[in-house]
Write a protein that holds these residues in place. Structure first.
Motif, PDB file in Angstrom:
ATOM      1  N   VAL A 173       0.948  -1.267  -0.105  1.00 55.34           N
ATOM      2  CA  VAL A 173      -0.007   0.055  -0.062  1.00 55.34           C
ATOM      3  C   VAL A 173       0.916   1.245   0.063  1.00 55.34           C
ATOM      4  CG1 VAL A 173      -0.035   0.149   2.588  1.00 55.34           C
ATOM      5  CG2 VAL A 173      -2.083   1.299   1.052  1.00 55.34           C
ATOM      6  N   SER A 176       3.294   4.371  -4.079  1.00 53.76           N
ATOM      7  CA  SER A 176       2.384   5.265  -4.787  1.00 53.76           C
ATOM      8  C   SER A 176       2.410   5.265  -6.155  1.00 53.76           C
ATOM      9  CB  SER A 176       2.715   6.766  -4.256  1.00 53.76           C
ATOM     10  OG  SER A 176       4.107   6.998  -4.658  1.00 53.76           O
ATOM     11  N   VAL A 183      -3.662  -2.650  -5.431  1.00 54.01           N
ATOM     12  CA  VAL A 183      -3.018  -1.672  -4.578  1.00 54.01           C
ATOM     13  C   VAL A 183      -3.606  -0.323  -4.975  1.00 54.01           C
ATOM     14  CG1 VAL A 183      -0.768  -0.337  -3.960  1.00 54.01           C
ATOM     15  CG2 VAL A 183      -0.765  -2.951  -4.491  1.00 54.01           C
ATOM     16  N   ARG A 184      -3.721   0.030  -6.165  1.00 53.80           N
ATOM     17  CA  ARG A 184      -4.416   1.365  -6.620  1.00 53.80           C
ATOM     18  C   ARG A 184      -5.685   1.340  -6.020  1.00 53.80           C
ATOM     19  NH1 ARG A 184      -1.537   3.526 -11.348  1.00 53.80           N
ATOM     20  NH2 ARG A 184      -3.229   4.655 -12.057  1.00 53.80           N
ATOM     21  N   ARG A 187      -5.411   2.596  -2.392  1.00 53.33           N
ATOM     22  CA  ARG A 187      -4.827   3.714  -2.054  1.00 53.33           C
ATOM     23  C   ARG A 187      -5.699   4.539  -2.296  1.00 53.33           C
ATOM     24  NH1 ARG A 187       0.554   4.806  -1.435  1.00 53.33           N
ATOM     25  NH2 ARG A 187       0.169   6.867  -2.383  1.00 53.33           N
ATOM     26  N   ASN A 190      -8.229   4.902   0.515  1.00 55.99           N
ATOM     27  CA  ASN A 190      -7.778   5.416   1.645  1.00 55.99           C
ATOM     28  C   ASN A 190      -8.015   6.952   1.512  1.00 55.99           C
ATOM     29  OD1 ASN A 190      -7.129   3.013   3.289  1.00 55.99           O
ATOM     30  ND2 ASN A 190      -5.002   3.046   2.374  1.00 55.99           N
ATOM     31  N   GLU A 191      -7.623   7.100   0.305  1.00 54.47           N
ATOM     32  CA  GLU A 191      -7.636   8.812  -0.004  1.00 54.47           C
ATOM     33  C   GLU A 191      -9.281   9.495   0.039  1.00 54.47           C
ATOM     34  OE1 GLU A 191      -5.344   8.717  -3.665  1.00 54.47           O
ATOM     35  OE2 GLU A 191      -3.653   8.225  -2.520  1.00 54.47           O
TER      36      GLU A 191
END
Ligand code: SAM
Length: 225
Positions: A173, A176, A183-184, A187, A190-191
């Motif tokens: 994670v 970036s 993973v994308r 992420r 999370n954003e």
């Protein structure tokens, strides 16, 4: 600490605090016999989900990603007698195994398994007026988890708990620049959570028989409650 030790500690915790559970053992065996992948939550994680639902007093639970119904049984056991759980599964074979496991666990009348892509069954739930849900457990395809969290927010009540599994992914994670869609997805979720004023959230890293991963835990409208 080695991953062998993580697994040993999981077994120690399960043996001491949970014990042998025939329904759950048979459910896992049925998953294996049907050739389902061994990607259910662990017993310790299942108990964690059950405790969360119990603490929450959840009477309406939504699960996205059923597999063979192992986590469904853990969550369903926390329901009151008039409680209900809707679980969404895209694979008809997985759903059939889950149906049989849920019935064998005595939860057939309270669990509703919807077969189809969750991105299609979630809008149907909204049209039907299902919910509002007290707890949402998201454990399906990771690229879609931002959409699932958005749907959870639409279908959950104020004060609801949202739990998302597999959000650390062995530490991947952090990358970036990753082009891994899982993973994308994590992420982006999370954003989304970080920018969503209605959610108060954290991520808890976990180790155990399922490796190094983690749960995201969020509460809807906690700050205005
Ligand atoms: N929650 C289960 C447990 O712990 O016992 C494990 C779920 S497994 C990790 C993920 C499940 O999500 C698989 O059965 C998979 O078929 C299902 N799935 C994947 N994409 C989906 C989608 N778009 N809609 C609904 N289910 C999906």
């Amino acid at each position: 600490m080695s991953s062998t030790a993580w697994t040993d500690v999981d077994e120690y915790v399960a043996d001491l605090l949970i014990g042998r559970d025939e329904n759950l053992a048979e459910a896992l065996q049925a998953c294996e016999d049907a050739g389902l992948p061994p990607i259910s939550v662990s017993a310790a994680q299942g108990q964690f989900l059950n405790l969360l639902a119990t603490i929450q007093g959840a009477g309406k639970i939504l699960e996205i990603g059923t597999l063979g119904g192992y986590s469904t049984i853990w969550l369903g056991r926390a329901l009151p007698a008039d409680g209900t759980l809707v679980t969404l599964e895209v694979d008809p074979t997985h759903a059939a195994v889950a149906e049989s496991n849920v019935v064998a666990a005595g939860l057939g009348s309270r669990v509703d398994i919807r077969v189809g892509n969750a991105l299609e069954t979630l809008p149907q739930l909204e049209v039907e007026g299902a919910g509002p849900f007290d707890l949402v457990f998201i454990d399906a395809d990771k690229p879609s988890i931002p959409e699932y969290v958005t749907w959870a927010l639409r279908l959950a009540r104020s004060g609801a708990v949202i739990v998302v599994d597999n959000v650390v992914r062995g530490g991947a994670v952090l990358d970036s620049d990753s082009d891994d869609p899982t993973v994308r997805g994590v992420r982006a979720m999370n954003e989304l959570i970080a920018a969503e004023p209605r959610l108060t959230a954290t991520v808890l890293q976990t180790v155990g028989s399922k490796g190094y991963d983690g749960f995201a835990l969020a509460v809807v409208d906690a700050k205005s409650a």
